[in-house]
Write a protein that holds these residues in place. Structure first.
Motif, mmCIF file in Angstrom:
data_model
loop_
_atom_site.group_PDB
_atom_site.id
_atom_site.type_symbol
_atom_site.label_atom_id
_atom_site.label_comp_id
_atom_site.label_asym_id
_atom_site.label_seq_id
_atom_site.Cartn_x
_atom_site.Cartn_y
_atom_site.Cartn_z
ATOM 1 N N LYS A 25 0.818 -1.210 0.000
ATOM 2 C CA LYS A 25 0.000 0.000 0.000
ATOM 3 C C LYS A 25 0.855 1.265 0.000
ATOM 4 N N GLN A 26 2.149 1.117 0.355
ATOM 5 C CA GLN A 26 3.005 2.298 0.444
ATOM 6 C C GLN A 26 3.866 2.517 -0.794
ATOM 7 N N ARG A 27 4.336 1.455 -1.400
ATOM 8 C CA ARG A 27 5.233 1.646 -2.546
ATOM 9 C C ARG A 27 4.631 2.508 -3.657
ATOM 10 N N PRO A 28 3.348 2.371 -3.968
ATOM 11 C CA PRO A 28 2.796 3.221 -5.029
ATOM 12 C C PRO A 28 2.735 4.704 -4.663
ATOM 13 N N ILE A 45 -5.810 11.539 -12.261
ATOM 14 C CA ILE A 45 -5.570 10.175 -12.740
ATOM 15 C C ILE A 45 -4.475 9.507 -11.920
ATOM 16 N N THR A 46 -3.436 10.260 -11.573
ATOM 17 C CA THR A 46 -2.353 9.702 -10.752
ATOM 18 C C THR A 46 -2.851 9.326 -9.371
ATOM 19 N N PHE A 47 -3.612 10.215 -8.730
ATOM 20 C CA PHE A 47 -4.135 9.923 -7.389
ATOM 21 C C PHE A 47 -5.037 8.695 -7.412
ATOM 22 N N LYS A 57 -4.253 5.048 -5.581
ATOM 23 C CA LYS A 57 -5.235 4.496 -4.647
ATOM 24 C C LYS A 57 -5.659 3.100 -5.079
ATOM 25 N N TYR A 58 -5.860 2.919 -6.359
ATOM 26 C CA TYR A 58 -6.226 1.608 -6.886
ATOM 27 C C TYR A 58 -5.086 0.612 -6.741
ATOM 28 N N ALA A 59 -3.845 1.091 -6.927
ATOM 29 C CA ALA A 59 -2.680 0.216 -6.806
ATOM 30 C C ALA A 59 -2.522 -0.305 -5.386
ATOM 31 N N GLY A 60 -2.898 0.519 -4.392
ATOM 32 C CA GLY A 60 -2.812 0.074 -3.007
ATOM 33 C C GLY A 60 -3.743 -1.085 -2.709
ATOM 34 N N LYS A 61 -4.809 -1.215 -3.491
ATOM 35 C CA LYS A 61 -5.769 -2.297 -3.283
ATOM 36 C C LYS A 61 -5.521 -3.477 -4.220
ATOM 37 N N THR A 79 -2.870 -2.158 -11.932
ATOM 38 C CA THR A 79 -3.046 -0.730 -12.185
ATOM 39 C C THR A 79 -2.411 -0.333 -13.502
ATOM 40 N N LEU A 80 -1.197 -0.825 -13.764
ATOM 41 C CA LEU A 80 -0.498 -0.505 -15.007
ATOM 42 C C LEU A 80 -1.272 -1.014 -16.217
#
Length: 486
Positions: free
Chosen positions: A151-154, A297-299, A303-307, A313-314
């Motif tokens: 959840k933190q790396r992104p 879009i980045t935010f 947020k989606y990448a954390g889940k 996400t990519l």
């Protein structure tokens, strides 16, 4: 959540405070400041120092090859580094000092006698590349120690996108609207002021990044908690050959970077805004307008990448970008007069262009930034696979191929416009919009990015490091660390 689950979570992951992630991201911004300032080197080298345009262009192109050579060398040095100040901080600071020194030397080139001018420029530019490579390599390699929590790396992506959009947009406005007017063009006083600001600001940001990673640049965060790993320079090929996630990540990131680089080439902007839309000034206006959509879009992507994980996400972001640009190309083929979208009246055509173009450019901002923390995942996979902690080597492999592919952008644009007859010069503002020019503009502006995103999607099919696999990897590394400690 039970106490046992919490204990397992804590043993599996090491986290960072939000301010540590935000300030360490300044290390990337510190190098991008120099990259921005270097965008004007041709004006100094030709207008002040007196070198020929062709000579300067040839040197800058040739030095890209040297730039690629430095990556594996610096990566190897990082993996071998062990000091009381950690593994990454010394390389980061030395790199920034070398960058400052290179600018001081390079922008005194006009004092050099004409006979030694060319050699002097090549040497000082090579010094710049060494410093730049040292500091940028740390940005990628140190992701492994900053945090390994999914959840933190992104979160690095959010800070990096905000900083870079602010730097390149506001920086361009500062130079074009203030410094050029203040100093009467690209004169020596302009370069003195611009470079003084760049050196000081980059130095301050490097210091902040240095302290941000202070508590994380320690042995217990190095792979299986070893300080150095026994590697040799010839290990680069076996590592790349055996690490499938890194192979796919390199393919995905480099094609995305190539697509993004092509989009931002100045001749492409002239073709899209100056000829297709008939108003080149829109390129600056649109760049300001799309800041907000790009950040949104980045935010949402982070947020989606954390889940769902960074891989998913990519992939989904690439699909979004591809669909938006295919629709935009189709729109320009359907309308009788493409210039109706040039903002003279805010009708359906203008809104359609702005929405679809903002989505595509926003995805173009998100995907390169989210790849940086994914390098840390591939590095952790190498530790999981072989037990070796080699973040410098992993960063170098990625950077080498990424630079090699993205450097093809100017040549690709030149080749494509040459096909329709522009062999002596690029299309100019005010050129008539022929059918051939329309099609080639759509191919370069929208088709190449779509191809890049589709290749990225295909590469991710063979990228195993989804959210579930990364959880397995971090559990295995935590178990091995615990065994070693016992």
């Amino acid at each position: 959540m039970s106490s046992k689950t919490i204990d397992m979570e804590q043993s599996r992951y090491h986290t960072a405070k939000l301010w540590q992630i935000g300030l360490f991201t300044f290390n990337n911004t510190a190098t991008n400041i120099y990259m921005f300032a270097m965008m004007f080197i041709t004006y100094y080298a030709t207008g002040v120092a007196g070198l020929a345009v062709v000579v300067v262009s040839t040197i800058l192109t040739a030095m890209r090859a040297f730039d690629g050579v430095t990556d594996p060398i610096i990566g190897f040095i990082i993996d071998k580094t062990e000091t009381k100040f950690g593994k990454f901080r010394p390389v980061m600071v030395i790199g920034n000092i070398i960058l400052a020194l290179s600018f001081v030397l390079m922008y005194n080139m006009h004092h050099i006698p004409e006979g030694g001018l060319l050699i002097y420029f090549i040497v000082t530019h090579a010094i710049y590349i060494v410093g730049y490579t040292m500091q940028t390599a740390v940005t990628r390699a140190a992701q492994t120690v900053l945090t390994n929590h999914p959840k933190q790396r992104p979160l690095f992506t959010i800070f990096d996108s905000v900083y870079n959009i602010s730097l390149f947009t506001l920086g361009q406005i500062f130079v074009a609207s203030f410094l050029v007017e203040k100093h009467g063009g690209f004169t020596m006083p302009l370069f003195v002021e611009l470079n003084t600001i760049a050196v000081i600001l980059s130095g301050v940001l490097t210091v902040l990044a240095f302290f941000a990673i202070w508590q994380k640049d320690r042995k217990e965060f190095y792979g299986l908690a070893e300080l150095t790993t026994k590697t040799k320079f010839r290990d680069y090929w076996p590592v790349l050959k055996g690490n499938r996630p890194m192979q796919m990540l390199v393919i995905s990131a480099s094609t995305d970077k190539l697509a993004s680089s092509v989009m931002m080439q100045q001749p492409v902007m002239v073709m899209l805004f100056g000829i297709l839309l008939g108003n080149f000034a829109l390129s600056g206006t649109v760049s300001l307008i799309i800041i907000v959509p790009s950040l949104i879009i980045t935010f949402l992507g982070v947020k989606y990448a954390g889940k769902a994980g960074m891989k998913k996400t990519l992939v989904n972001a690439s699909w979004l970008g591809a669909i938006s640009f295919v629709a935009l190309a189709a729109f320009f083929l359907i309308v009788d007069d493409p210039s109706i979208a040039n903002f003279e009246s805010y009708g359906f055509a203008t809104i359609t262009f702005l929405v679809l173009y903002s989505i595509g450019r926003g995805v173009g901002t998100l995907t390169p930034s989210i790849v940086i923390p994914m390098i840390a995942d591939a590095s952790d996979y190498e530790t999981y696979r072989t037990g070796r902690y080699i973040p410098g080597m992993m960063s170098a492999i990625f950077s080498f191929v990424d630079k090699l592919v993205s450097s093809l952008a100017p040549a690709l644009v030149g080749f494509l416009v040459a096909i329709i007859g522009y062999t002596e010069e690029f299309p100019q503002i005010g050129d008539p919009l022929t059918d051939a020019l329309l099609y080639i503009t759509l191919i370069i502006s929208f088709g190449i990015p779509v191809i890049g995103w589709l290749i990225s999607i295909i590469a991710m099919k063979f990228y195993q490091l989804d959210a579930e696999k990364m959880q397995e990897i971090q559990e295995k590394i935590a178990e091995e660390k615990e065994k070693a400690a016992n």
